[in-house]
Scaffold this motif. Sequence first.
Motif, PDB file in Angstrom:
ATOM      1  N   VAL A  28     -16.022  17.046  21.977  1.00 46.25           N
ATOM      2  CA  VAL A  28     -14.790  17.838  21.790  1.00 46.25           C
ATOM      3  C   VAL A  28     -14.775  18.505  20.415  1.00 46.25           C
ATOM      4  CG1 VAL A  28     -12.267  17.697  21.571  1.00 46.25           C
ATOM      5  CG2 VAL A  28     -13.423  16.499  23.428  1.00 46.25           C
ATOM      6  N   VAL A  29     -15.176  17.751  19.375  1.00 49.47           N
ATOM      7  CA  VAL A  29     -15.224  18.312  18.008  1.00 49.47           C
ATOM      8  C   VAL A  29     -16.187  19.494  17.955  1.00 49.47           C
ATOM      9  CG1 VAL A  29     -15.980  17.843  15.641  1.00 49.47           C
ATOM     10  CG2 VAL A  29     -14.478  16.233  16.803  1.00 49.47           C
ATOM     11  N   ASN A  30     -17.373  19.338  18.566  1.00 50.69           N
ATOM     12  CA  ASN A  30     -18.347  20.438  18.566  1.00 50.69           C
ATOM     13  C   ASN A  30     -17.845  21.652  19.318  1.00 50.69           C
ATOM     14  OD1 ASN A  30     -20.299  19.237  16.985  1.00 50.69           O
ATOM     15  ND2 ASN A  30     -21.336  18.274  18.693  1.00 50.69           N
ATOM     16  N   ILE A  31     -17.131  21.432  20.415  1.00 54.56           N
ATOM     17  CA  ILE A  31     -16.542  22.548  21.174  1.00 54.56           C
ATOM     18  C   ILE A  31     -15.522  23.292  20.315  1.00 54.56           C
ATOM     19  CG2 ILE A  31     -14.954  23.079  23.073  1.00 54.56           C
ATOM     20  CD1 ILE A  31     -17.704  22.785  24.134  1.00 54.56           C
ATOM     21  N   LEU A  32     -14.693  22.538  19.569  1.00 58.31           N
ATOM     22  CA  LEU A  32     -13.684  23.160  18.702  1.00 58.31           C
ATOM     23  C   LEU A  32     -14.339  23.963  17.573  1.00 58.31           C
ATOM     24  CD1 LEU A  32     -11.040  20.292  18.409  1.00 58.31           C
ATOM     25  CD2 LEU A  32     -10.752  22.498  19.555  1.00 58.31           C
ATOM     26  N   ILE A  33     -15.396  23.402  16.972  1.00 69.59           N
ATOM     27  CA  ILE A  33     -16.114  24.124  15.910  1.00 69.59           C
ATOM     28  C   ILE A  33     -16.766  25.378  16.482  1.00 69.59           C
ATOM     29  CG2 ILE A  33     -18.068  24.015  14.300  1.00 69.59           C
ATOM     30  CD1 ILE A  33     -17.406  21.002  13.979  1.00 69.59           C
TER      31      ILE A  33
ATOM     32  N   THR B 211     -23.285  39.641  12.089  1.00 75.82           N
ATOM     33  CA  THR B 211     -23.195  39.249  13.498  1.00 75.82           C
ATOM     34  C   THR B 211     -24.418  38.439  13.925  1.00 75.82           C
ATOM     35  OG1 THR B 211     -21.923  41.254  13.954  1.00 75.82           O
ATOM     36  CG2 THR B 211     -22.867  40.108  15.851  1.00 75.82           C
ATOM     37  N   SER B 212     -25.604  38.852  13.453  1.00 75.95           N
ATOM     38  CA  SER B 212     -26.839  38.135  13.821  1.00 75.95           C
ATOM     39  C   SER B 212     -26.817  36.698  13.302  1.00 75.95           C
ATOM     40  CB  SER B 212     -28.065  38.874  13.286  1.00 75.95           C
ATOM     41  OG  SER B 212     -27.953  39.077  11.891  1.00 75.95           O
ATOM     42  N   SER B 213     -26.285  36.475  12.102  1.00 74.51           N
ATOM     43  CA  SER B 213     -26.175  35.125  11.545  1.00 74.51           C
ATOM     44  C   SER B 213     -25.208  34.276  12.367  1.00 74.51           C
ATOM     45  CB  SER B 213     -25.688  35.173  10.098  1.00 74.51           C
ATOM     46  OG  SER B 213     -26.554  35.935   9.293  1.00 74.51           O
ATOM     47  N   PHE B 214     -24.101  34.907  12.748  1.00 77.70           N
ATOM     48  CA  PHE B 214     -23.107  34.225  13.583  1.00 77.70           C
ATOM     49  C   PHE B 214     -23.717  33.815  14.925  1.00 77.70           C
ATOM     50  CE2 PHE B 214     -19.849  34.734  16.940  1.00 77.70           C
ATOM     51  CZ  PHE B 214     -19.015  33.691  16.601  1.00 77.70           C
ATOM     52  N   VAL B 215     -24.485  34.727  15.531  1.00 75.93           N
ATOM     53  CA  VAL B 215     -25.119  34.465  16.836  1.00 75.93           C
ATOM     54  C   VAL B 215     -26.113  33.307  16.725  1.00 75.93           C
ATOM     55  CG1 VAL B 215     -26.679  35.420  18.589  1.00 75.93           C
ATOM     56  CG2 VAL B 215     -24.758  36.783  17.746  1.00 75.93           C
ATOM     57  N   VAL B 216     -26.877  33.265  15.624  1.00 78.00           N
ATOM     58  CA  VAL B 216     -27.855  32.181  15.423  1.00 78.00           C
ATOM     59  C   VAL B 216     -27.150  30.824  15.392  1.00 78.00           C
ATOM     60  CG1 VAL B 216     -29.406  31.117  13.724  1.00 78.00           C
ATOM     61  CG2 VAL B 216     -29.657  33.523  14.291  1.00 78.00           C
ATOM     62  N   ILE B 217     -26.094  30.727  14.579  1.00 77.88           N
ATOM     63  CA  ILE B 217     -25.373  29.456  14.455  1.00 77.88           C
ATOM     64  C   ILE B 217     -24.715  29.057  15.774  1.00 77.88           C
ATOM     65  CG2 ILE B 217     -23.488  28.248  13.269  1.00 77.88           C
ATOM     66  CD1 ILE B 217     -25.923  28.718  11.513  1.00 77.88           C
ATOM     67  N   GLU B 218     -24.084  30.012  16.451  1.00 76.28           N
ATOM     68  CA  GLU B 218     -23.430  29.722  17.727  1.00 76.28           C
ATOM     69  C   GLU B 218     -24.441  29.279  18.788  1.00 76.28           C
ATOM     70  OE1 GLU B 218     -19.731  30.463  18.919  1.00 76.28           O
ATOM     71  OE2 GLU B 218     -19.872  29.561  16.947  1.00 76.28           O
ATOM     72  N   THR B 219     -25.605  29.938  18.804  1.00 81.34           N
ATOM     73  CA  THR B 219     -26.658  29.570  19.766  1.00 81.34           C
ATOM     74  C   THR B 219     -27.145  28.150  19.518  1.00 81.34           C
ATOM     75  OG1 THR B 219     -27.368  31.882  19.891  1.00 81.34           O
ATOM     76  CG2 THR B 219     -28.920  30.214  20.697  1.00 81.34           C
ATOM     77  N   VAL B 220     -27.343  27.812  18.244  1.00 77.16           N
ATOM     78  CA  VAL B 220     -27.791  26.455  17.890  1.00 77.16           C
ATOM     79  C   VAL B 220     -26.752  25.426  18.318  1.00 77.16           C
ATOM     80  CG1 VAL B 220     -28.205  24.917  15.928  1.00 77.16           C
ATOM     81  CG2 VAL B 220     -29.314  27.139  16.017  1.00 77.16           C
TER      82      VAL B 220
END
Length: 202
Positions: free
Chosen positions: A52-57, A73-82
């Motif tokens: 749940v914590v990871n979903i919220l983050i 945007t590319s940095s954001f996509v990398v973190i979100e994908t990980v």
Amino acid sequence: MELEELKASWNALDKRLAESEIVNMRMVKELIAQKTKSAYNRIYGINLYNFVVNILILGVVFPFVFMHTPIMTSSFVVIETVMVLGLIPQIWKISLLSKFDLEGKRCGELRRLVLRYKKVCQEERVWTIAIVCLAMIAFYIMELGFNDKAGYQLGTRLLLPIGLSLLTFALGFFVAKWQLRRHAQQIREIESGLEELKGFES
């Protein structure tokens, strides 16, 4: 006549002792099962909480940071994908734990389930360390090397995000170590309980 009465009273006493032993054995079994179930509930609760914590983050915290800071945007996509990839072993663990049925399954089957769960946990550690390190390296290369809008310069503006990242890593490391120690203890309690309950199976 006295012999018959003596035999009858002896049989009645023997029956009462047998019934008392059955009741005691049932109580012992229930206590072991309760302790095992309690350890399982704690492990399941921790896994569900982490998910749940990871979903919220993933869905709230980091998108908010992205919208209010000059992150590319590319940095954001990398973190979100990980972070999405990091959910895979968590979902797998929760799926395995949801199959743990102390009343409906035999101890041998439950022990195999625990072994599979432990294997996923071991693989997750390696997976998480590798993917997080690679993601952070990629993030900093993109942000420091290609993000012109942020205007990073050697100084406080640059050291602050790096310092905060290192602090986050340090806190994460200590919390993870504490959680892993408790987790290992609870797994041992479950395995010990299943070993004891195996003796009650017919």
